[in-house]
Design an enzyme around this catalytic site. Structure first.
Site, PDB file in Angstrom:
ATOM      1  N   LYS A   1       0.863  -1.198   0.000  1.00 25.73           N
ATOM      2  CA  LYS A   1       0.000   0.000   0.000  1.00 25.73           C
ATOM      3  C   LYS A   1       0.884   1.228   0.000  1.00 25.73           C
ATOM      4  CE  LYS A   1      -4.388   0.848  -0.032  1.00 25.73           C
ATOM      5  NZ  LYS A   1      -5.529   0.006  -0.454  1.00 25.73           N
TER       6      LYS A   1
ATOM      7  N   ASP B   1      -6.831   4.292  -4.761  1.00 23.35           N
ATOM      8  CA  ASP B   1      -7.555   4.127  -3.499  1.00 23.35           C
ATOM      9  C   ASP B   1      -8.238   5.477  -3.287  1.00 23.35           C
ATOM     10  OD1 ASP B   1      -7.624   2.071  -1.051  1.00 23.35           O
ATOM     11  OD2 ASP B   1      -7.503   4.059  -0.165  1.00 23.35           O
TER      12      ASP B   1
HETATM   13  O1  2IT Z   1      -8.107  -1.542  -1.217  1.00 23.26           O
HETATM   14  C1  2IT Z   1      -7.905  -2.024  -2.353  1.00 23.26           C
HETATM   15  O2  2IT Z   1      -7.958  -3.228  -2.559  1.00 23.26           O
HETATM   16  C2  2IT Z   1      -7.582  -1.090  -3.431  1.00 23.26           C
HETATM   17  N1  2IT Z   1      -7.515   0.098  -3.166  1.00 23.26           N
HETATM   18  C3  2IT Z   1      -7.335  -1.579  -4.822  1.00 23.26           C
HETATM   19  C4  2IT Z   1      -5.967  -2.124  -4.962  1.00 23.26           C
HETATM   20  C5  2IT Z   1      -5.593  -2.543  -6.372  1.00 23.26           C
HETATM   21  O3  2IT Z   1      -4.408  -2.851  -6.537  1.00 23.26           O
HETATM   22  O4  2IT Z   1      -6.431  -2.566  -7.268  1.00 23.26           O
END
Ligand code: 2IT
Length: 449
Positions: A126, A166
């Site tokens: 993240k 996100d």
């Molecule tokens: O919380 C999540 O799973 C996302 N923000 C998407 C992450 C992604 O790599 O598509």
């Protein structure tokens, strides 16, 4: 509680005392793992849990950018590469004022188990920044994204770490981020980011996937109860990408979302956010950068409740789809006293741990956890990566078919894992256990590091 499990949690609480969200998610996930740790003493010997709570690495970097008036601003950027045992790190970037290391680590930790549940080869990561996009011009957003990528590009890659969107990061931001990455690398490595526009390698259905997937998951829960989605009223929060997808799929299946929320309060639209005009307006509200849900009430003449959350509205299904810790004990009690049967988390960790425990203890309430319910988003990101590496794109029908299949499988794996460990029909524990087991197996196989 199992002594090893308890000691790892205790250590996290002491060592990371100033990271409350991270502590919260570790306690939530690990509280489900007792029977697993009891059955697998080899995990303690390998200190598997102690390793899992420590990110493989985290980058923290300076991001300086120029506003439209020529003033310079400095923000902090992050990327936590939490666990790469089952695939390249994968997870979104969040641009929001309150972003800090604790938020990044909670999201990254949650992402490990979510990504594992999808059955696809993606590790957990993240990132983001404490940059606040509210009220910023398009050019300011572009300059920020470019500066952010100038720091981030050296740590990511299609086989290394693949960021996505996100909160505060949508297709516009992904476009600017990718443009800068391509300029710096001098190569068309578009598998480095997901959530791209279709014109340069984005997947069809990715924009809707988190919302659609959560409705597919809900359908599995309803089926288990001999119930159907037809005619159901749903309380949602937020008005971003995820809520928009829920509105659309719910409307298509004969249900209706009746609440939306923002930092300013919530709106109640008893007719439902179901018409194409209303659903399209959510996109307009998001793109305006105003971040005010009151705009919806003003436009469509429905009631607006300033400063309040929508959890006191009597509906059939509650789907907190905005942000973490949005539903507190007082709201959980309201949900129960309204006789609501379906509590389907959508946002990452939307429920405080005490409210979650309270809801789980209610015999009349079915609780579904966000790491399973919202996994369709990242799963479709993995499908985007697959299309990018194949240098082709799949049809909408194909992606949607795979998304539905993945959601059905996640649901079934969770049900089976809880049953296997003697926990009955417990979707929360089942998701934690099923997600954990795959990562655990991969880590054990790869030796100690
Ligand atoms: O919380 C999540 O799973 C996302 N923000 C998407 C992450 C992604 O790599 O598509």
């Amino acid at each position: 509680m199992n002594a090893y499990l308890a000691s790892v949690i205790e250590n996290v609480k002491t060592k990371y005392a100033n990271e409350p969200e991270f502590i919260q998610t570790v306690e939530e996930v690990f509280s489900s793992l007792e029977p697993v740790i009891e059955r697998h003493p080899e995990y303690e010997k390998a200190d598997l849990l102690g390793r899992m709570v420590e990110p493989e690495r985290t980058f923290i970097f300076r991001v300086t950018w120029e506003d439209d008036k020529g003033n310079w601003h400095t923000n902090t950027g992050y990327r936590t590469q939490f666990n790469g045992a089952i695939g390249p790190y994968k997870g979104g970037l969040r641009f929001k004022k309150d972003v800090n290391l604790s938020i990044m680590k909670f999201l990254g930790f949650e992402q490990i188990f979510k990504n594992s549940l999808t059955g696809l080869p993606i590790g957990g990561g993240k990132g983001g920044s404490d940059f606040d996009p509210t009220g910023k011009s398009d050019r300011e957003i572009m300059r920020f994204c470019q500066s952010f990528m100038q720091a981030l590009y050296r740590y990511i890659g299609p086989d290394v770490d693949v960021p996505a969107g996100d909160i505060g990061v949508g297709s516009r931001e992904i476009g600017y981020l990718y443009g800068e990455y391509r300029r710096l690398k001098g190569a068309f490595e578009n598998g480095v980011l997901t959530g791209k526009g279709f014109a340069y390698g984005g997947s069809l259905v990715r924009p809707q996937a988190t919302g659609y997937g959560s409705v597919y998951y809900l359908e599995n829960v309803l089926k288990h109860e001999g119930d159907s989605i037809q005619g159901k009223t749903i309380a949602c929060a937020g008005f971003g990408n995820v809520t928009w997808g829920i509105c659309q799929k719910a409307a298509e299946l004969g249900a209706r979302v009746v609440t939306l929320s923002g930092p300013d309060g919530y709106i109640h639209d008893p007719d439902g956010v179901i018409t194409p005009e209303k659903i399209a307006y959510l996109v307009e509200m998001r793109n305006s950068g105003r971040n005010k849900v009151q705009d919806y009430a003003d436009k469509f003449g429905v009631q607006f409740f300033p400063g309040e959350k929508p959890w006191g509205v009597k509906v059939d299904v509650v789907m907190p789809s905005a942000m973490e810790n949005d539903v507190h004990m007082e709201h959980a009690k309201q949900i129960v006293s309204n006789g609501i049967k379906y509590y389907i988390e959508v946002a990452n960790m939307p429920t405080t741990n005490d409210a979650l425990q309270f809801l789980l203890a209610q015999p009349g309430v079915i609780v579904a956890p966000s790491k399973a319910v919202n996994a369709g988003g990242v799963a479709t990101s993995a499908l985007e990566m697959a299309q990018n590496s194949e240098r082709l794109s799949w049809t909408e029908e194909e992606v949607d078919r795979q998304l539905r299949h993945i959601m059905d499988t996640i649901y079934q794996m969770s049900v089976d894992a809880a049953a296997e460990y003697g926990l009955g029909y417990n979707l929360v524990a089942g998701a934690n256990i099923a997600g954990f087991l795959r990562v655990a197996e991969a880590m054990m196989a790869q030796g100690v590091f």
